[in-house]
Design an enzyme around this catalytic site. Structure first.
Site: not given
Length: 341
Positions: A87, A109, A228, A232
């Site tokens: 920017q 933002h 695990e 999950e």
């Protein structure tokens, strides 16, 4: 006191009627805002740099594409949908020379304005419209007749119409269908950076890798560690997203709840919170922003090195193989991927 939630009845698209809305960039947020605004009956043009790969994409969607400078010159409201690090140079080269009194600069933002890598002239409105979701979700929800909760903010308001403009834009992209909360550039920027670093990206990635390494180093199969500690996680996050932490606890076993309540605070303890406060201070003081800008200016050397190290972590190879056993899971290639703008 709870924050006021603005909805459709609080916003008037008429505030943008007859105006030219210029979207600079056609990446994740840029394309979603542009398409939603266009389908809301508003006049939208796209500003892109010469030879941008997004030019034919935007043209295919029916947009008039012009140079960045020309878009700023013609636009009444200009959305700066460019990466934070890009920017400043684009602002100096193409945006500032083509701004005139009464125009509006819109950001999704607050980084560049809050940390003053971009310094808008005092005779233009400067507003924030930040949907709390990635561009493809903003677009999908709009198409389905819904919206993504959004934030608005006002940094400069010489016309005394900045808030109306922000609410109208948010209505145009579907945000007021879900609900809009007013914030400030400072609050949005600092909380967004903290969330990314301490919890959503940095904290979660580090926690997953540490858990995986702990199990593998203890002699368990890498595949079990992957299931695990990574696979999950989505199940749990989905439950939290749908009904909060207590709602998640309602859905898991008694054993899982007891482990959550008694062991979780031992892992994420006072020392972790102390480090979180330190990370927040680095954000608030501008230290993180200065380091990130310096990294960009030096050619992303350490950034690319750290990304490569992450890609080479054993969990990635195990995960790629196991995801191959899951035909229902959408496969995405991340090699060389970069947001278009």
């Amino acid at each position: 006191m709870p924050a006021k939630v603005y909805t459709d009845k609080d916003a008037d698209l008429g505030a943008l009627k007859g105006k030219t809305l210029a979207v600079l960039g056609f990446g994740s947020q840029g394309h979603a805002h542009a398409m939603n605004l266009k389908e809301s009956g508003l006049n939208v043009i796209i500003g892109l740099y010469e030879k941008s790969k997004s030019i034919p994409v935007a043209q295919e969607k029916g947009f008039e594409v012009v140079s960045t400078g020309e878009a700023v010159k013609r636009g009444d409201v200009i959305m700066v949908a460019l990466p934070d690090t890009k920017q400043p140079e684009v602002f100096e080269k193409d945006i500032a020379p083509n701004l005139s009194k009464g125009k509006t600069l819109l950001f999704s933002h607050g980084f560049s304005v809050h940390f003053q890598t971009v310094k808008p002239p005092t005779n233009v409105d400067v507003i924030l419209v930040a949907p709390k979701g990635p561009g493809h979700i903003v677009r999908r929800q709009f198409v389905e007749g819904r919206g993504v909760p959004s934030l608005i903010g006002v940094y400069q308001n010489p016309t005394k119409k900045a808030k109306k403009t922000a609410l109208a834009w948010t209505k145009g992209i579907g945000g007021t269908r879900a609900g809009v909360i007013q914030t400030s550039f400072q609050e949005e920027t600092e909380t967004d950076l903290f969330g990314e670093q301490a919890v959503l990206c940095g904290g979660t990635s580090a926690l997953i890798q540490a858990g995986y390494e702990t199990l593998v180093e203890a002699g368990y199969q890498p595949e079990m560690a992957y299931f695990e500690c990574l696979h999950e996680l989505k199940l749990i996050v989905d439950l939290i997203n749908e009904s909060g932490i207590s709602g998640m606890r309602f859905s898991v076993s008694e054993t899982a709840k007891w482990g959550d309540l008694t062991v979780g605070p031992k892992i994420i303890d006072g020392n972790v919170k102390k480090k979180m406060r330190s990370a927040l201070k680095d954000i608030q003081s501008g230290k993180f922003a200065r380091q990130w800008i310096k990294e960009y200016q030096s050619g992303y050397t350490r950034y690319r090195q750290l990304l490569k190290e992450g890609e080479n972590h054993p969990i990635e190879k195990v995960g790629a193989r196991l995801r191959g056993l899951m035909p229902w899971m959408q496969k995405r290639s991340t090699k060389g991927a970069q947001a278009s703008y």
